[in-house]
Motif scaffolding. Structure first.
Motif, PDB file in Angstrom:
ATOM      1  N   SER A  28      89.118 -61.371 129.558  1.00 28.17           N
ATOM      2  CA  SER A  28      88.716 -59.949 129.550  1.00 28.17           C
ATOM      3  C   SER A  28      89.891 -59.018 129.842  1.00 28.17           C
ATOM      4  O   SER A  28      89.918 -57.885 129.365  1.00 28.17           O
ATOM      5  N   HIS A  29      90.861 -59.471 130.634  1.00 33.63           N
ATOM      6  CA  HIS A  29      91.988 -58.608 131.000  1.00 33.63           C
ATOM      7  C   HIS A  29      93.313 -59.129 130.477  1.00 33.63           C
ATOM      8  O   HIS A  29      94.375 -58.818 130.996  1.00 33.63           O
ATOM      9  N   ARG A  30      93.236 -59.904 129.392  1.00 38.07           N
ATOM     10  CA  ARG A  30      94.429 -60.489 128.795  1.00 38.07           C
ATOM     11  C   ARG A  30      95.363 -59.415 128.218  1.00 38.07           C
ATOM     12  O   ARG A  30      96.583 -59.571 128.215  1.00 38.07           O
ATOM     13  N   THR A  31      94.764 -58.330 127.707  1.00 38.91           N
ATOM     14  CA  THR A  31      95.592 -57.311 127.044  1.00 38.91           C
ATOM     15  C   THR A  31      96.384 -56.483 128.062  1.00 38.91           C
ATOM     16  O   THR A  31      97.231 -55.678 127.683  1.00 38.91           O
ATOM     17  N   LEU A  32      96.106 -56.669 129.350  1.00 37.86           N
ATOM     18  CA  LEU A  32      96.863 -55.953 130.382  1.00 37.86           C
ATOM     19  C   LEU A  32      98.100 -56.776 130.756  1.00 37.86           C
ATOM     20  O   LEU A  32      98.067 -58.009 130.671  1.00 37.86           O
ATOM     21  N   THR A  33      99.155 -56.081 131.177  1.00 41.46           N
ATOM     22  CA  THR A  33     100.312 -56.825 131.660  1.00 41.46           C
ATOM     23  C   THR A  33      99.959 -57.424 133.025  1.00 41.46           C
ATOM     24  O   THR A  33      99.004 -56.984 133.679  1.00 41.46           O
ATOM     25  N   SER A  34     100.769 -58.409 133.445  1.00 41.01           N
ATOM     26  CA  SER A  34     100.516 -59.048 134.725  1.00 41.01           C
ATOM     27  C   SER A  34     100.558 -58.005 135.853  1.00 41.01           C
ATOM     28  O   SER A  34      99.732 -58.024 136.780  1.00 41.01           O
ATOM     29  N   ASP A  35     101.509 -57.063 135.762  1.00 42.17           N
ATOM     30  CA  ASP A  35     101.613 -56.014 136.789  1.00 42.17           C
ATOM     31  C   ASP A  35     100.360 -55.150 136.817  1.00 42.17           C
ATOM     32  O   ASP A  35      99.844 -54.802 137.877  1.00 42.17           O
ATOM     33  N   GLU A  36      99.881 -54.778 135.610  1.00 47.01           N
ATOM     34  CA  GLU A  36      98.667 -53.939 135.538  1.00 47.01           C
ATOM     35  C   GLU A  36      97.496 -54.669 136.180  1.00 47.01           C
ATOM     36  O   GLU A  36      96.728 -54.086 136.951  1.00 47.01           O
ATOM     37  N   ARG A  37      97.379 -55.976 135.855  1.00 40.86           N
ATOM     38  CA  ARG A  37      96.277 -56.768 136.417  1.00 40.86           C
ATOM     39  C   ARG A  37      96.367 -56.823 137.939  1.00 40.86           C
ATOM     40  O   ARG A  37      95.387 -56.587 138.644  1.00 40.86           O
TER      41      ARG A  37
END
Ligand SMILES: Cc1ncc(COP(=O)(O)O)c(C=O)c1O
Length: 405
Positions: free
Chosen positions: A363-372
């Protein structure tokens, strides 16, 4: 023999093969269930009637489903009813519903939008990439930070405020009454993605929402076999979305509408069982030595426990919970997911089946690791959507998979 058959009776075989049996008079067929109408075109008594329907002076169907379709109207009527809305519009996915709702609310180049920073990953990317590229300014906020939302509303003219009733995957609950009041004081439309609650748990229109959005792929259809979206709203806003959608062409098919409507009929029964199961599992996980944190809005120590009670009328905290496996990273989470036997490690929620999802890769793959990480979505976080199975069986499967870690 119907009128059409009489007309084609003497025609050539190839002509009869096309027309025979079609366009029978169904006015005396009182089926209990709404039929599926796949027809794109419709016939009329004469051209004057066609002209009147096309001109909007007379109700009727002319071109379906892009304009309107009877099977889809039945679903829309049901959802409007259950959400306490004047009208609803069905779309082919939850994302199509969010996109059209934003356009229907008036978001264009130069508009400002406030959105919860932890909205569903694709919604986040739709706002951050597509709407931003098209010239809108998106203000991502912590949905609990009402002071910050107020500050932005005072500072710039905001067209729409978009939040999820329960956020994914951290289960924050949005204060719908306060957010609606704030948005309306500043002439902004208040849009609520109510997917996680479904109309059974919460009707955001009662708390001031202008548009209520659903990924009907989830609880509304409920069986993991159809993708659909819905927006429940006023007649005025629905008309505006219909006007836009005749050009955008984002139409739900009548077969999918029929399946969605069939699923909807058992929504309260499923939701009751799923909420009970989720609470049982959340309570058990809280005391599990391998779990460092559980997010579920009906746990008494959840920060918005009272608000969740208010919004749901005490009916429940939803079917979805998330939990942090102590010290786990991707390899441990993969091992746990692979050990599951009953719970399906599949990318959805709200089905009759229990489903497990790893937000970091889905679900949150499209976010960068930092954003997550800035959203609090760590590498050891898992999301469970409780199905309608026996809670003891779900718990036993999770217990044996946790043994692996
Ligand atoms: C809260 C929420 N809104 C919208 C969507 C998008 O719905 P769909 O997958 O039907 O396009 C999802 C999908 O997971 C979701 O969880």
């Amino acid at each position: 023999m119907n009128k059409e058959d009489l007309v084609v009776k003497e025609k050539q075989f190839i002509t009869r093969a096309v027309h025979a049996g079609e366009r029978a008079d169904f006015s005396n067929v009182n089926s209990v269930v709404t039929p599926i109408f796949p027809s794109v075109g419709y016939t009329f008594a004469d051209s004057n009637e066609l002209d009147a329907v096309l001109g909007g002076e007379q109700p009727g169907y002319v071109y379906s489903p892009r304009y309107a379709n009877p099977t889809i109207v039945a679903l829309e009527t049901a959802v409007a009813n259950l959400e306490g809305a004047e009208a609803a519009l069905a779309l082919p996915s939850g994302m199509a519903a969010i996109h059209l709702a934003l356009l229907g609310a008036g978001v264009r180049a130069g508009s400002h939008v406030i959105a919860a920073a932890d909205v569903y990953g694709a919604t986040y990317t739709l706002l951050q990439n597509i709407f931003t590229e098209l010239g809108a300014t998106v203000h991502l906020v912590d949905v609990l930070d009402l002071a910050e939302i107020k500050r932005i509303l005072k500072e710039v003219p905001v067209t729409a405020v978009l939040v999820e009733t329960i956020s994914n995957p951290l289960m924050k609950v949005a204060d719908l009454p306060q957010l609606a009041a704030l948005a309306h004081t500043h002439n902004a439309r208040f849009l609520v993605d109510n997917t996680f609650c479904s109309p059974y748990l919460c009707n955001p229109i009662r708390f001031g929402a202008d548009m209520v959005i659903h990924s009907a792929t989830k609880f509304i259809s409920g069986h993991g076999d159809v993708m659909a979206g819905l927006v429940a709203t006023t007649n005025e806003l629905k008309n505006e979305m219909v006007r836009l959608n005749k050009l955008l062409g984002s139409s739900l098919g009548p077969f999918e509408a029929w399946l969605t409507h069939r699923g909807l009929k058992t929504l309260p029964l499923r939701m009751r069982q799923q909420c009970q199961n989720a609470l049982t599992i959340a309570t058990w996980l809280q005391n599990h030595p391998k779990i460092s944190q559980v997010h579920y809005a009906f746990l008494p120590d959840h920060p918005q426990f009272d608000l969740m009670h208010q919004l749901s009328g005490g009916k429940g905290g939803g079917a979805v919970l998330s939990f942090e496996v102590r010290g786990a990273g991707k390899p441990e989470i993969f091992a746990l997911m692979d050990a599951l036997q009953l719970i399906q490690p599949a990318t959805s929620l709200g089905d009759i089946y229990s489903l497990m999802l790893y937000p970091a890769i889905s679900s949150h793959r499209t976010l960068t690791s930092d954003e997550r990480h800035s959203l609090g979505i760590g590498d050891g976080l898992l999301r469970l959507s409780a199905g309608i199975e026996d809670a003891a069986d779900i718990q036993a499967d999770l217990a044996q998979a946790l043994e692996i870690v």
